[in-house]
Design a protein around this motif. Structure first.
Motif, mmCIF file in Angstrom:
data_model
loop_
_atom_site.group_PDB
_atom_site.id
_atom_site.type_symbol
_atom_site.label_atom_id
_atom_site.label_comp_id
_atom_site.label_asym_id
_atom_site.label_seq_id
_atom_site.Cartn_x
_atom_site.Cartn_y
_atom_site.Cartn_z
ATOM 1 N N MET A 83 2.065 -6.118 0.960
ATOM 2 C CA MET A 83 2.781 -5.785 2.184
ATOM 3 C C MET A 83 1.740 -5.571 3.272
ATOM 4 S SD MET A 83 5.448 -2.717 2.675
ATOM 5 C CE MET A 83 4.224 -1.457 2.580
ATOM 6 N N ALA A 84 1.953 -6.199 4.424
ATOM 7 C CA ALA A 84 1.019 -6.016 5.533
ATOM 8 C C ALA A 84 1.353 -4.725 6.254
ATOM 9 C CB ALA A 84 1.101 -7.189 6.498
ATOM 10 N N ALA A 85 0.405 -3.812 6.303
ATOM 11 C CA ALA A 85 0.648 -2.549 6.996
ATOM 12 C C ALA A 85 -0.498 -2.261 7.946
ATOM 13 C CB ALA A 85 0.827 -1.421 6.008
ATOM 14 N N GLY A 86 -1.026 -3.316 8.550
ATOM 15 C CA GLY A 86 -2.109 -3.134 9.502
ATOM 16 C C GLY A 86 -1.581 -2.622 10.826
ATOM 17 N N PRO A 87 -2.481 -2.388 11.773
ATOM 18 C CA PRO A 87 -2.078 -1.867 13.072
ATOM 19 C C PRO A 87 -1.056 -2.768 13.755
ATOM 20 C CG PRO A 87 -4.470 -2.048 12.906
ATOM 21 C CD PRO A 87 -3.907 -2.594 11.653
#
Lengths: 342, 100, 161
Positions: free
Chosen positions: C120-124
């Motif tokens: 899951m992408a949880a970057g800024p």
């Protein structure tokens, strides 16, 4: 590739990188002290260290040995655990941030692509800010645990100062982040291939450099250790290797903010690259080092030139001047970025 | 990756310790820190669920909790300073009267 | 990957114990900083890298500095132990442990065997998009909240109440 020894080689590469970077960094820090003494001395028409080695070049070694062999004094009434912990906190936090600083392109040795950085983080910039914000504890706790009034004042002053200037420091960098659209330091540097960010963000750079000087507790913002009023500030009660750790941490912080300024505003390792393969790989590192050196020199120059602020001046400068300007800079930059995008 | 119930167990243990500290401590500042501990336990549960459900909203909630915690700490510590200034004590069971 | 979660979970629990049991506020504050940092590592392991960094910057780097500053300012030393009633000691603690043990047992049973979604992408970037698209109003409301908090803190710290 793809054999069972692959992870072993990767680990070895990382360990080697850590060792080399740490060694280079420590040596530069030691010689920054020599440089500072020499430059300030020449500004004041003195000679500076001259006796140990040619032009005092071995002075850092002599200083280091002296620190190690001095008596380790522990005052009565100190809070022992925190008193011993504080220098280590300051030291560790000063050195942790070099882990994410990229200082060159990459080089391929025996089929392994080696990037010139210890590790690449998508939120590298935020990591550096996080580590710097933890550095406060070293100073604050040193001041508190010494159980003596001058260190306590120094510790309180430095905590207040660092909290105040951290805001301006972060906000000054937001402009660059808005332009490049990334928090990864390598991507930010790659964005500046043609044009350095100093051209796009001149105000942001000035704000950053002022806030950075305050954040590292340097003249003209060195209130936490103002000799003339607070004896030695937060490290008054520290001696021997514990004092040396604070000392090294201060100079390591100077290097960190200089590296960050180079990466964010001065195009990182970009510069004229020519020659054979090996030279092509190492020239960027040289450019990076040269830019950082210019910043360190500017730091020393400022110290030799400017008088110290008063404490209330320092606080009103941070809150009433730097912070509004940084906010305005963010506002204008975001308008321009949004206008260009539409 | 750790299974969801292990993450939640960590969260429950931290929350329980925070609640216990809230009850047994006397110093206002320590009590305040126990509240922060409980907030963090809840944040951990949010992040765990967010990861399990594949939904980022949980992390947005953590973001809001951190913002509110910052505001709460600023006001709360100001109140603590005001109380200490007026009563010269930080022990919570000595601050028991509404009158000065 | 897996043992890191348990190592930092154990560190968090031990440090939380220390927050609760230390008699000196500064030690409690330091232990709380350890809890916050190890939770940041746990967030990182769960793929929430932005939150992990925010946790360190805002919680450990700003909020806890305020705590330490206030402790230093008020010079809060060891607290005097309370003369607690015997009933609280012999009845309260077992009840507290029973209560949270029950919650622990229930969550453990109810959520057992569930594993996280793979990636899951949880970057800024993704956090920012969600924040300013779906949660723009709450975000603006928090800015009002912070303004109110600033005013409140200034007035409380200034006036002799």
């Amino acid at each position: 590739m793809g054999t069972s020894s692959e992870p072993l080689i990767l680990t070895a590469i990382i360990l080697a990188k850590v060792a080399v970077v740490l060694l280079v960094f420590l040596t530069s820090v030691a010689y920054a002290v020599w440089l500072e003494r020499k430059v300030v001395a020449h500004i004041q028409s003195r000679w500076g260290p001259y006796l140990v080695g040619p032009h005092g070049l071995l002075q850092p070694v002599a200083d280091g040995l002296k620190f190690l062999f001095k008596e380790d004094i522990e005052p009565r009434e100190v809070d022992r655990l925190i008193y011993y912990l504080a220098p280590f906190v300051a030291f560790t936090m000063a050195f942790a941030s070099i882990a994410v600083i990229p200082f060159g392109e990459s080089i391929t040795i025996l089929g392994h692509k080696i990037n010139f950085e210890i590790t690449s983080l998508n939120v590298g910039l935020l990591f550096i800010l996080a580590v710097t914000s933890l550095g406060v504890y070293g100073i604050a706790l040193a001041g508190w645990s010494s159980n003596s009034k001058f260190p306590l004042f120094g510790g309180l002053r430095s905590s207040a100062q660092m909290i105040s200037y951290e805001l301006s420091l972060g906000l000054a960098l937001v402009g660059v982040v808005l332009i490049s659209g990334s928090l990864n330091l390598r991507e930010i540097v790659d964005q500046q291939q043609g044009l350095w960010n100093i051209v796009r963000q001149p105000l942001g750079f000035l704000l950053y450099i002022s806030a950075a000087i305050a954040e590292t507790n340097r003249t003209p913002f060195d209130l936490p250790e103002a000799e003339s009023e607070l004896v030695g500030g937060f490290h008054t009660e520290y001696s021997s290797y514990k004092f040396a750790m604070f000392f090294i941490a201060e100079y390591a912080n100077i290097f960190t903010v200089s590296c960050l300024a180079t990466l964010m505003f001065f195009g990182g390792w970009h510069g004229p690259v020519f020659g054979p393969h090996l030279l092509r790989a190492f020239l960027p590192v040289l450019w990076f080092g040269l830019k950082v050196f210019c910043f360190v020199f500017a730091y020393i120059w400022i110290r030799g030139t400017l008088p110290r602020f008063r404490y209330d001046q320092l606080m009103s400068f941070g809150w009433k001047f730097l912070l509004p300007l940084a906010l305005a800079n963010v506002l204008i930059t975001s308008f321009v970025v949004a206008w260009r995008a539409s | 990756m750790a299974p969801l119930n292990h993450i939640l167990a960590l969260s429950v243990i931290l929350f329980g310790l925070g609640a216990a500290g809230f009850v047994i401590r006397r110093n206002i500042i320590t009590i305040f820190m126990c509240i922060e501990l409980m907030l963090n336990a809840v944040n951990l549960a949010f992040v765990g669920f967010s990861r399990y459900l594949g939904d980022l909203s949980g992390q947005i909630f953590v973001f809001f909790v951190i913002v509110v915690a910052a505001a709460e700490a600023a006001v709360g510590l100001a109140i603590i300073i005001a109380v200490e200034r007026n009563r010269q004590t930080l022990a919570i069971d000595e601050i028991d009267s509404m009158k000065m | 990957m897996l043992p890191l979660f348990y190592i930092f979970g154990a560190v968090a629990i031990l440090a939380a114990l220390s927050v609760v049991l230390q008699q000196t506020p500064v030690y409690s504050a330091l232990s709380l900083i350890v809890v916050l940092c190890s939770l940041a590592v746990v967030y990182l392991l769960l793929g929430a890298e932005f939150l992990a960094v925010i946790q360190v910057i805002v919680y450990a780097g700003a909020i806890m500095v305020l705590f330490v500053l206030v402790i230093m300012l008020l010079n809060a030393r060891r607290e005097t132990p309370a003369d607690r009633s015997r009933m609280a000691r012999w009845l309260g603690f077992p009840l507290l442990i029973a209560f949270f043990g029950q919650i622990l047992f229930a969550t453990w049973r109810h959520f057992s065997g569930l594993h996280a979604t793979p990636q899951m992408a949880a970057g800024p970037k993704s956090i920012g998009e969600l924040l300013f698209r779906n949660y723009a109003l709450p975000f603006e409301l928090t800015s009002v909240l912070i303004l109110v908090a600033i005013l409140g803190a200034v007035i409380l710290a200034k006036k002799q109440v």
